[in-house]
Scaffold this motif. Sequence first.
Motif, mmCIF file in Angstrom:
data_model
loop_
_atom_site.group_PDB
_atom_site.id
_atom_site.type_symbol
_atom_site.label_atom_id
_atom_site.label_comp_id
_atom_site.label_asym_id
_atom_site.label_seq_id
_atom_site.Cartn_x
_atom_site.Cartn_y
_atom_site.Cartn_z
ATOM 1 N N PRO A 244 -76.884 -61.105 46.070
ATOM 2 C CA PRO A 244 -77.007 -60.968 44.746
ATOM 3 C C PRO A 244 -77.126 -62.280 44.055
ATOM 4 N N TYR A 245 -77.971 -62.290 43.079
ATOM 5 C CA TYR A 245 -78.293 -63.392 42.326
ATOM 6 C C TYR A 245 -77.217 -63.724 41.344
ATOM 7 N N SER A 246 -76.378 -64.511 41.325
ATOM 8 C CA SER A 246 -75.627 -64.848 40.361
ATOM 9 C C SER A 246 -75.188 -66.319 39.936
ATOM 10 N N PRO A 247 -75.874 -66.832 38.920
ATOM 11 C CA PRO A 247 -76.049 -68.023 38.594
ATOM 12 C C PRO A 247 -74.618 -68.286 37.819
ATOM 13 N N PRO A 248 -74.043 -69.587 38.170
ATOM 14 C CA PRO A 248 -72.876 -69.678 37.427
ATOM 15 C C PRO A 248 -72.841 -70.041 36.079
ATOM 16 N N THR A 249 -72.157 -69.809 35.122
ATOM 17 C CA THR A 249 -72.181 -69.727 33.884
ATOM 18 C C THR A 249 -70.898 -71.098 33.280
ATOM 19 N N LEU A 250 -71.019 -71.412 32.075
ATOM 20 C CA LEU A 250 -69.743 -71.867 31.539
ATOM 21 C C LEU A 250 -69.387 -71.149 30.377
ATOM 22 N N LYS A 251 -69.362 -70.012 30.754
ATOM 23 C CA LYS A 251 -68.791 -69.143 29.454
ATOM 24 C C LYS A 251 -67.335 -68.961 29.546
ATOM 25 N N HIS A 252 -66.740 -69.233 30.436
ATOM 26 C CA HIS A 252 -65.082 -69.091 30.795
ATOM 27 C C HIS A 252 -64.340 -69.314 29.658
ATOM 28 N N ALA A 253 -63.335 -68.638 29.228
ATOM 29 C CA ALA A 253 -62.148 -68.904 28.165
ATOM 30 C C ALA A 253 -61.159 -69.709 29.066
ATOM 31 N N GLU A 254 -60.557 -70.584 28.178
ATOM 32 C CA GLU A 254 -59.674 -71.372 28.849
ATOM 33 C C GLU A 254 -58.426 -70.797 28.353
ATOM 34 N N SER A 255 -57.551 -70.671 29.355
ATOM 35 C CA SER A 255 -56.142 -69.794 29.004
ATOM 36 C C SER A 255 -55.054 -71.129 28.721
ATOM 37 N N ARG A 256 -54.248 -70.576 27.806
ATOM 38 C CA ARG A 256 -52.998 -71.322 27.201
ATOM 39 C C ARG A 256 -51.863 -70.868 28.037
#
Length: 423
Positions: A244-256
């Motif tokens: 599967p084609y799955s380019p990484p993204t930088l959309k993750h949320a940072e947890s506290r």
Amino acid sequence: MVTNKQVPPLTQNKHTQHYKPLTVSSSNHVLDTLLGGGFTKGNTVLLAGPPGTGKTLFAFQWLFDGIEKKSENSIYLSLTEPLFKNLSNLEMMRFYKRDAIEKQQLTLLDLRREKKEIDPNHLLNALEHHVLQTGSKRVVIDSITAISQQLENTFAIRNFIFRLGDLLATLGCTTLLTSEAATKNLQTPFGVEEFIADTVIALEKVRIGQEYQRCLTVVKNRGRNHKTQRAFYYITNKGLCLYPYSPPTLKHAESRIKVSSGIPGLDRLLSGGFFKGTSTFLAGTTGTGKTLFALHFLIAGLKNNEACLYVSFEESKDALRKNAENFGCNFPQHEQEKRLHLRCEPPESTFIEGHYQTILSLIRRKRIQRCIIDSLSAVANAFPEEHFLSFAKRLYLSLKQHGVTTLFTSAADTKEHMKEFTG
Ligand SMILES: Nc1ncnc2c1ncn2[C@@H]1O[C@H](COP(=O)(O)OP(=O)(O)O)[C@@H](O)[C@H]1O
Ligand SMILES: [Mg+2]
């Protein structure tokens, strides 16, 4: 005989009033994504690659897919291998439907039987006759190289492929030509086919460690915004399977939220532990307690009822269980309760993309919250730098994206490219 190229068939988009070309699926949804949607109806597709890369298999996979899903009749023209050989190879393929041949949904033509030289005019006439007679919408010529070899010069080859493409497009067919490409620079033997074809897919075999791995690149796809990355694939009885084609993204949320590292002293130093969803890199020479640290990190997750994954490239499942037992942790029970998942494979058991995809699939399927990769240096030592860095960066980002708190371990005495990943 038809000679003028018809305006390509189009569909109208209700909302924009714009026209867009009709799409023909390649039969594989991952390849369709790479192609920017798929092939374009009426186009000529060149599938170029050295022997054994699966050109013939893919060609049949595409034809049978059209018959099954679109009821589109097809023609397969063989110029290299005897048809009986091709068909016996296909018998074990799941997509193969013998009755499609019996019902003449797929017409098989064997030009090898004709001992005399190929006459381009005769070939085009014969093709036109068969397409009109069968109402075919897909045509495969396997291989165009076999025809090109018999034409006197590159002008004649270019001219023939132009006429072939024109004719079949006018008849409403999408055409797939296979080509026995040279392995260097994605160039075909005569260097002309790729300029004339609308779509070019290059198949390659790349050496990784002791093995050769197949991969493909969409070199061009006219009128579509295609991807240019190399995609690894393997062959099974389902045909060509692309990861599967799955380019990484930088959309993750940072947890506290903080989670325990498993070491009380370290938790105090870190004001409560690691931030959830972050990755920690633990490097040290042999015997410094990396695996022990990893075990405590995992046990803290299990105590917290987190779904945990232990990826080991160096130890067997039984060794991990025994190790845990020494610390009073009952791995088999956690495994039974589906809280703990172990994946133990040496790096050499598959190629690097295979490791990435199975780890990612486990993370998604088992909703993993905590993960150990033990050790990254074992992977770095087994694969070339370019492949390792891509693997490590994508894995790191994917774990972050899925909010998995991760511990990567690494032996200190490792290859230079390990240092490049850790910065
Ligand atoms: N059921 C299968 N499982 C795994 N590999 C297969 C299977 N069937 C064929 N292959 C592989 O496919 C390759 C042949 O593909 P083929 O389409 O004939 O290649 P090409 O036309 O590019 O020369 C063989 O090298 C074989 O390893
Ligand atoms: Mg072949």
